[in-house]
Write an enzyme that holds these catalytic residues in place. Sequence first.
Site, PDB file in Angstrom:
ATOM      1  N   ARG A 118       0.826  -1.843  -1.419  1.00 12.25           N
ATOM      2  CA  ARG A 118       1.843  -2.833  -1.771  1.00 12.25           C
ATOM      3  C   ARG A 118       1.574  -3.463  -3.138  1.00 12.25           C
ATOM      4  O   ARG A 118       2.375  -4.283  -3.602  1.00 12.25           O
ATOM      5  CB  ARG A 118       1.878  -3.940  -0.715  1.00 12.25           C
ATOM      6  CG  ARG A 118       2.335  -3.480   0.655  1.00 12.25           C
ATOM      7  CD  ARG A 118       2.231  -4.605   1.675  1.00 12.25           C
ATOM      8  NE  ARG A 118       2.628  -4.109   2.995  1.00 12.25           N
ATOM      9  CZ  ARG A 118       3.685  -4.586   3.660  1.00 12.25           C
ATOM     10  NH1 ARG A 118       4.430  -5.530   3.155  1.00 12.25           N
ATOM     11  NH2 ARG A 118       3.984  -4.096   4.847  1.00 12.25           N
ATOM     12  N   SER A 119       0.471  -3.109  -3.765  1.00  9.58           N
ATOM     13  CA  SER A 119       0.084  -3.792  -5.003  1.00  9.58           C
ATOM     14  C   SER A 119       1.134  -3.709  -6.106  1.00  9.58           C
ATOM     15  O   SER A 119       1.361  -4.706  -6.804  1.00  9.58           O
ATOM     16  CB  SER A 119      -1.252  -3.232  -5.514  1.00  9.58           C
ATOM     17  OG  SER A 119      -2.300  -3.599  -4.645  1.00  9.58           O
ATOM     18  N   LYS A 179     -14.448   1.496  -5.069  1.00  6.92           N
ATOM     19  CA  LYS A 179     -15.068   0.221  -5.432  1.00  6.92           C
ATOM     20  C   LYS A 179     -16.522   0.372  -5.889  1.00  6.92           C
ATOM     21  O   LYS A 179     -16.983  -0.372  -6.756  1.00  6.92           O
ATOM     22  CB  LYS A 179     -14.958  -0.766  -4.272  1.00  6.92           C
ATOM     23  CG  LYS A 179     -13.509  -1.145  -3.977  1.00  6.92           C
ATOM     24  CD  LYS A 179     -13.385  -2.097  -2.803  1.00  6.92           C
ATOM     25  CE  LYS A 179     -11.913  -2.383  -2.492  1.00  6.92           C
ATOM     26  NZ  LYS A 179     -11.753  -3.333  -1.365  1.00  6.92           N
ATOM     27  N   GLY A 189     -18.780  -1.598   7.391  1.00  3.53           N
ATOM     28  CA  GLY A 189     -18.453  -0.810   6.212  1.00  3.53           C
ATOM     29  C   GLY A 189     -18.435  -1.642   4.950  1.00  3.53           C
ATOM     30  O   GLY A 189     -18.960  -2.762   4.900  1.00  3.53           O
ATOM     31  N   TYR A 192      -3.348  -4.694   7.870  1.00  3.71           N
ATOM     32  CA  TYR A 192      -1.981  -5.217   7.866  1.00  3.71           C
ATOM     33  C   TYR A 192      -0.942  -4.125   8.090  1.00  3.71           C
ATOM     34  O   TYR A 192       0.222  -4.423   8.350  1.00  3.71           O
ATOM     35  CB  TYR A 192      -1.668  -5.968   6.565  1.00  3.71           C
ATOM     36  CG  TYR A 192      -1.786  -5.154   5.299  1.00  3.71           C
ATOM     37  CD1 TYR A 192      -0.715  -4.401   4.835  1.00  3.71           C
ATOM     38  CD2 TYR A 192      -2.964  -5.155   4.554  1.00  3.71           C
ATOM     39  CE1 TYR A 192      -0.820  -3.650   3.670  1.00  3.71           C
ATOM     40  CE2 TYR A 192      -3.073  -4.425   3.395  1.00  3.71           C
ATOM     41  CZ  TYR A 192      -1.999  -3.677   2.947  1.00  3.71           C
ATOM     42  OH  TYR A 192      -2.101  -2.943   1.792  1.00  3.71           O
ATOM     43  N   GLY A 239      -4.362  -8.996   7.562  1.00  2.91           N
ATOM     44  CA  GLY A 239      -4.923  -8.900   6.228  1.00  2.91           C
ATOM     45  C   GLY A 239      -3.951  -9.186   5.103  1.00  2.91           C
ATOM     46  O   GLY A 239      -4.332  -9.124   3.928  1.00  2.91           O
TER      47      GLY A 239
END
Length: 288
Positions: A28-29, A77, A138, A226, A247
């Site tokens: 969704r960013s 990341k 995680g 989410y 989330g």
Amino acid sequence: MPRQPGFGVLTPRGDRLAVWGDPIVHSRSPRVHSAAYGVLALPWEYGRRQVAETDFAAALAGLDGRWRGLSLTYPLKAVAFAASASLDDRARSTGAVNTLLLTDDGPVGFNTDVGGLVAAMNDLGVARVGTARIVGAGATATSALVALAEIGADTVEVVARRPEAVEPLAALGSELGVRVDHASFDAPSGRPADVTIATLPGGADVSDHAASALAGTGGALLDVVYGHWPTTLASAWQAVNAPVASGRGMLLHQAVLQVRIFVSGQVDEPLDREDAVLDAMRAAVMGD
């Protein structure tokens, strides 16, 4: 949140931004960030690109001066952390970077997931804790542990299938002044927690029995999922009428911090009209 030392004046470049990950089509960013830049009247382009972990270094090296920054999601990341010329404190603590600001002095790495979790817990009515629980061990669990330490946790129980997966979190907890204990899904300690952060991916296999046992003593629940809602854990919390949030709040608040970084180079510098920006981004996050 204090201004991060050692950066000096950061001068972002360009007007192109994107989120990278693998997979990425679900992100969704783009619409969340585009909503912010619309309010700010910034003619920036924010897209998405599927980038595998093994392709990250070459993809980053291929960006030209038009590029201002990147949002990073799974599984990038750690490689973004390794690629950063400098890091903010939260990135350094977690070993994870979800935001790269591209400058003439090299990429600057930030972790806005921690701040997103803190703000999402505040929205849930959790501003200060003593004991807490994390479900899953995680990468997101590391950010969850740092976030809990920031709001005062002194003891955190990590529920995970493999005790060895908790060992790095226990080591980090020692650095943060937080005691980290392991518990299994089949035998949680039963120790009451002020808040539980669930870091399992959507669709993770948690039995109804285990979820119910965790909900009974778990305090409020922040589940980082989410897209697959409600999760088994969320349903268990709802069954006992305990506070629960998905989330989406974390996604919203970490994105606000990213926008700050992309605009000013500083995560702690509020945006012009930040309330209006937040409203527009919230509508983009919550919309289907």
